[in-house]
Structure formats: structure tokens, C-alpha cells
Design an enzyme around this catalytic site. Structure first.
Site, PDB file in Angstrom:
ATOM      1  N   ILE A   1       0.836  -1.205   0.000  1.00 17.21           N
ATOM      2  CA  ILE A   1       0.000   0.000   0.000  1.00 17.21           C
ATOM      3  C   ILE A   1       0.869   1.253   0.000  1.00 17.21           C
ATOM      4  CG2 ILE A   1      -1.811   1.265   1.217  1.00 17.21           C
ATOM      5  CD1 ILE A   1      -2.749  -1.396   2.403  1.00 17.21           C
TER       6      ILE A   1
ATOM      7  N   LEU B   1       2.294   4.150   7.403  1.00 19.15           N
ATOM      8  CA  LEU B   1       1.801   2.855   6.921  1.00 19.15           C
ATOM      9  C   LEU B   1       2.672   1.682   7.349  1.00 19.15           C
ATOM     10  CD1 LEU B   1       1.418   4.992   4.141  1.00 19.15           C
ATOM     11  CD2 LEU B   1      -0.108   3.075   3.699  1.00 19.15           C
TER      12      LEU B   1
ATOM     13  N   THR C   1      12.245  -4.713   5.252  1.00 15.79           N
ATOM     14  CA  THR C   1      12.092  -6.059   5.769  1.00 15.79           C
ATOM     15  C   THR C   1      11.545  -6.965   4.670  1.00 15.79           C
ATOM     16  OG1 THR C   1       9.921  -5.452   6.655  1.00 15.79           O
ATOM     17  CG2 THR C   1      11.801  -5.286   8.142  1.00 15.79           C
TER      18      THR C   1
ATOM     19  N   ASN D   1      -9.853  -4.907   2.901  1.00 18.62           N
ATOM     20  CA  ASN D   1      -8.780  -5.670   2.276  1.00 18.62           C
ATOM     21  C   ASN D   1      -8.356  -5.047   0.946  1.00 18.62           C
ATOM     22  OD1 ASN D   1      -9.581  -7.539   4.335  1.00 18.62           O
ATOM     23  ND2 ASN D   1      -8.653  -9.174   3.124  1.00 18.62           N
TER      24      ASN D   1
ATOM     25  N   TYR E   1      -2.297  -9.771  15.057  1.00 21.37           N
ATOM     26  CA  TYR E   1      -2.150  -8.646  14.121  1.00 21.37           C
ATOM     27  C   TYR E   1      -3.160  -7.548  14.415  1.00 21.37           C
ATOM     28  CZ  TYR E   1      -3.166  -5.881   9.989  1.00 21.37           C
ATOM     29  OH  TYR E   1      -3.455  -4.839   9.147  1.00 21.37           O
TER      30      TYR E   1
ATOM     31  N   LYS F   1      -2.693  -3.611  15.829  1.00 20.43           N
ATOM     32  CA  LYS F   1      -3.146  -2.421  15.105  1.00 20.43           C
ATOM     33  C   LYS F   1      -4.155  -1.627  15.938  1.00 20.43           C
ATOM     34  CE  LYS F   1      -2.317  -1.106  11.564  1.00 20.43           C
ATOM     35  NZ  LYS F   1      -1.266  -0.140  11.107  1.00 20.43           N
TER      36      LYS F   1
ATOM     37  N   ARG G   1      -7.898 -21.110   9.193  1.00 20.18           N
ATOM     38  CA  ARG G   1      -7.013 -20.346  10.059  1.00 20.18           C
ATOM     39  C   ARG G   1      -7.617 -20.267  11.461  1.00 20.18           C
ATOM     40  NH1 ARG G   1      -7.028 -14.443   8.108  1.00 20.18           N
ATOM     41  NH2 ARG G   1      -5.262 -15.014   6.797  1.00 20.18           N
TER      42      ARG G   1
ATOM     43  N   THR H   1      -6.587  -0.721   9.820  1.00 22.58           N
ATOM     44  CA  THR H   1      -7.332  -1.791   9.172  1.00 22.58           C
ATOM     45  C   THR H   1      -8.719  -1.942   9.763  1.00 22.58           C
ATOM     46  OG1 THR H   1      -7.376  -4.207   8.859  1.00 22.58           O
ATOM     47  CG2 THR H   1      -6.223  -3.396  10.791  1.00 22.58           C
ATOM     48  N   ASP H   2      -9.644  -2.489   8.982  1.00 16.13           N
ATOM     49  CA  ASP H   2     -10.968  -2.788   9.515  1.00 16.13           C
ATOM     50  C   ASP H   2     -10.950  -3.982  10.469  1.00 16.13           C
ATOM     51  OD1 ASP H   2     -10.553  -4.802   7.638  1.00 16.13           O
ATOM     52  OD2 ASP H   2     -12.414  -4.464   6.534  1.00 16.13           O
ATOM     53  N   GLU H   3      -9.854  -4.728  10.502  1.00 16.13           N
ATOM     54  CA  GLU H   3      -9.789  -5.912  11.363  1.00 16.13           C
ATOM     55  C   GLU H   3      -9.823  -5.567  12.846  1.00 16.13           C
ATOM     56  OE1 GLU H   3      -7.206  -9.120  10.228  1.00 16.13           O
ATOM     57  OE2 GLU H   3      -7.006  -8.328   8.193  1.00 16.13           O
TER      58      GLU H   3
ATOM     59  N   ASP I   1      14.350   2.097  10.449  1.00 19.46           N
ATOM     60  CA  ASP I   1      13.371   1.263  11.141  1.00 19.46           C
ATOM     61  C   ASP I   1      12.582   2.135  12.104  1.00 19.46           C
ATOM     62  OD1 ASP I   1      12.089  -0.668  12.868  1.00 19.46           O
ATOM     63  OD2 ASP I   1      13.591  -2.139  12.231  1.00 19.46           O
ATOM     64  N   ILE I   2      11.256   2.011  12.098  1.00 26.10           N
ATOM     65  CA  ILE I   2      10.449   2.838  13.002  1.00 26.10           C
ATOM     66  C   ILE I   2      10.661   2.464  14.468  1.00 26.10           C
ATOM     67  CG2 ILE I   2       8.710   3.358  11.262  1.00 26.10           C
ATOM     68  CD1 ILE I   2       6.882   1.278  12.612  1.00 26.10           C
TER      69      ILE I   2
END
Length: 347
Positions: free
Chosen positions: A12, A79, A34, A184, A155, A159, A286, A130-132, A57-58
Site C-alpha cells: 500500500i 503505513l 524487511t 482488504n 495482528y 493495530k 485459520r 485496518t478494519d480488522e 526502522d520505526i
């Protein structure tokens, strides 16, 4: 406007970088390079006088302070993140370090820079999420900006934590922030471990096309270039402190999506015998697999005038053609750790 884009060599992030440069923004791409990053993703703008790259690296606060001081951005588009759910099941520590601690470092570096410049009202810290974070929906309803957080995976939990940090830095310190939560993404330069590239590349190789469970999980699919357009709309027009959900208005079950890709491949590069759909293989689901995600993008449409422009059928046709035309790009990534392997089965 000069943008500091973290994770700009990723999927993205690179779409944002390419579009921003095309629209005349100055862009500083900060990426640790990475496993999922690839500088080929931004090769089309690498020689532009509007573009600069910083490998950093952040998680490295000193490096962030240096980049802010040297480039003096007008806005941050954050991002950079670990983003693969299956990898988060196998190794959650990397997600905690990058998504939570890395976001904390970004916020503190941005705040120190913003304060040192006299707290300019024009500065923006745009956090892309993310919507997750909202959890799993039943057959009805959609995620809005008011949906309570209910993350289910390492994950999405990491977030969600980063989202809360960003809002806290706004409320506590006054940092001018924006938050977006997207559905997604798919499209060109999608790293080969994600569902759509896996389907395309396994099909082309004549390998089994894995579909988790019964393929009934539903996602809202957003073409990555539409998403990049939405993010630039938010960074330039969004209201400070506001969050915006960005969706593609393209819900499909995973099985529907896979069958659509197979049909496109049947047309563009037919098999000698049968359809690519013959390769579909159902595999063990999963752990903790959310049933359905669906975004209501009404706010970004009403307030900022943004709408997705690409249907999932159009976007998938473009995506398949891109992979057919860019074999050298994805072949170079096939040897990276974890690519081509089933991950996320340790739970």
C-alpha cells in the site's frame, strides 16, 4: 506539501508514494526494507526530484529524529507495519514491536519535531489502519467509525493498540492526527503471500489453490490505487482528530473471489486441460478466522467526496494482467522467508 511516508516500499505504501509523486507532492519514503518490502515497487519514481528514500526502522527513535530534522516534512503518512495475520499467529512478538512500539516511536518523534517547529496547525500525522480492529461481523451490518473495537488476532490487536495510541497523542498532547481504517486491499505489487497473489501464482504454476475452511469468509475488497487516492484525500482534506473508514463496496466470499480469478485466468491464459478452478483445494481453516468484514464508507464520501472507482471484477482483471506482465517482479520474491508456505497453523 512534503510527505514522510513510512513503509513506502511495501504494497500500500508504494501505491501512495507513486500516486503522491505523480500529483506533485514531495515524498520521503522511510522503510526498513524487511521481508515484504521491495524497492522495485517505487522504481518508477526513484529518479524523480520529488522523491527521497531513507532506509530506517520505526523502532529506531534516533533514526526517526534524524529523518525528521533532515527532511522537515509537512505531514506524516504512517503505513509501516507487520500486516500478515498468519505470520502474527506464528510470531506475535514482531507485531508488538513494530506495530505498537514502532508507532509509539513515530508519535514521539513527530511530536518532538512538531513542538520544535512551534506546533504548526498545518502539520498532520495520518495513521493508516485496518478494519480488522473491529472484529467479526455476522451476515448483516457494516463497520462504521463508531463500531467498538473487538480485535481477534495478534495482528489486529496490535493495530488496535496503535490506533489507540494515535488518538491518545491527539487528546493528550494536541498532535494533529488523522486515522483511517481500510478494508482488504489488492492490486499490483501485492506481496506473494497474500490470498489473491497466492491464487494467481499457484494457478499459473499448476499447484493446488488453497481456500481456508469452506471459503465462506467474506471480505470487502478495495483496489490499492483507489485506497492511495483516498489516503491523499484524507491527508489534504480530512478534519484533525477525525477517523475515516475506507472501503471498496465490493463484498465477496473468499470462494467467490477465487473462482472469479480462475475465470479471468481461463480467459487470459487458458490451461491445456480444464479450468484453473479445478485446482481449488479446501484446507484447514485459520485459527480465529473472522467470518465477515464490511466497511460503511459514508463518512469519507459525505465529508470529503471520495468514492471507490474500481469494481472488484475490474480490479481483479487489472491485477491478473499485471502479474502476467510482471513475472520478473514476483519471481524475485519467491525465495523470501515464508513465501509459498502455509503459515499460521500453530494455535
Amino acid at each position: 506539501m512534503k510527505l514522510l511516508v513510512t513503509g513506502g516500499a511495501g504494497f500500500i505504501g508504494s501505491a501512495v508514494v507513486r500516486l503522491a509523486v505523480a500529483r506533485g507532492f514531495h515524498v520521503v519514503n522511510l522503510d526498513a526494507l524487511t521481508y515484504a518490502a521491495c524497492l522495485d515497487n517505487v522504481s518508477s519514481v526513484a529518479d524523480s526530484p520529488l522523491y527521497a528514500f531513507e532506509q530506517a526502522d520505526i523502532r529506531d527513535r534516533a533514526a526517526l529524529d534524524r529523518v525528521f530534522a533532515e527532511h522537515q516534512p509537512d505531514a506524516v503518512m504512517h503505513l509501516a507495519a507487520e500486516s500478515h495475520v498468519d505470520r502474527s499467529i506464528d510470531g506475535p512478538g514482531d507485531f508488538i514491536e513494530t506495530n505498537i512500539n514502532g508507532t509509539y516511536n513515530m508519535l514521539e518523534a513527530a511530536r518532538a519535531y512538531w513542538v520544535a517547529r512551534g506546533r504548526p496547525e498545518s502539520f498532520r500525522f495520518h495513521h493508516i489502519s485496518t478494519d480488522e480492529v473491529f472484529g467479526s461481523l455476522g451476515p448483516e451490518g457494516m463497520f462504521t467509525e463508531e463500531t467498538p473495537y473487538d480485535p481477534r488476532s495478534p495482528y489486529s490487536s496490535s493495530k488496535a493498540a496503535s490506533d489507540h495510541l494515535v488518538r491518545a497523542w491527539h487528546e493528550t498532547y494536541g498532535l494533529p492526527v488523522l486515522v483511517t481504517n481500510c478494508s482488504n486491499n489488492y492490486g499490483p505489487y501485492h506481496f506473494p503471500e497474500k490470498l489473491i497473489p497466492v491464487v494467481i501464482l499457484n494457478a499459473l504454476a499448476g499447484k493446488a489453490i488453497p481456500v481456508y475452511g469452506k471459503g465462506e469468509n467474506i471480505r470487502d475488497w478495495l483496489y490499492v490505487e483507489d485506497h492511495a487516492d483516498a489516503l491523499l484525500t484524507v491527508i489534504t482534506k480530512g478534519k484533525v482528530g477525525r477517523s475515516y473508514n475506507v472501503g471498496g463496496e465490493n463484498e465477496r466470499t473468499n470462494l467467490e473471489l477465487v473462482r472469479t480469478i480462475c475465470a479471468i485466468l481461463d480467459e487470459k491464459r487458458p490451461r491445456e486441460n480444464g479450468s484453473y478452478a479445478d485446482l481449488i483445494t479446501f484446507v484447514t481453516d485459520r485459527p480465529g478466522h473472522d467470518l465477515r468484514y464490511a466497511i460503511d464508507p459514508a463518512r469519507i464520501g459525505a465529508e470529503l467526496g471520495w468514492r471507490p472507482s474500481v469494481s472488484v471484477e475490474e480490479g481483479l482483471a487489472k491485477t491478473v494482467q499485471w502479474y502476467l506482465d510482471n513475472e520478473a517482479w514476483w519471481q524475485a520474491l519467491q525465495s523470501r522467508k515464508g513465501v509459498g508456505q502455509r503459515l499460521g497453523v500453530k494455535a
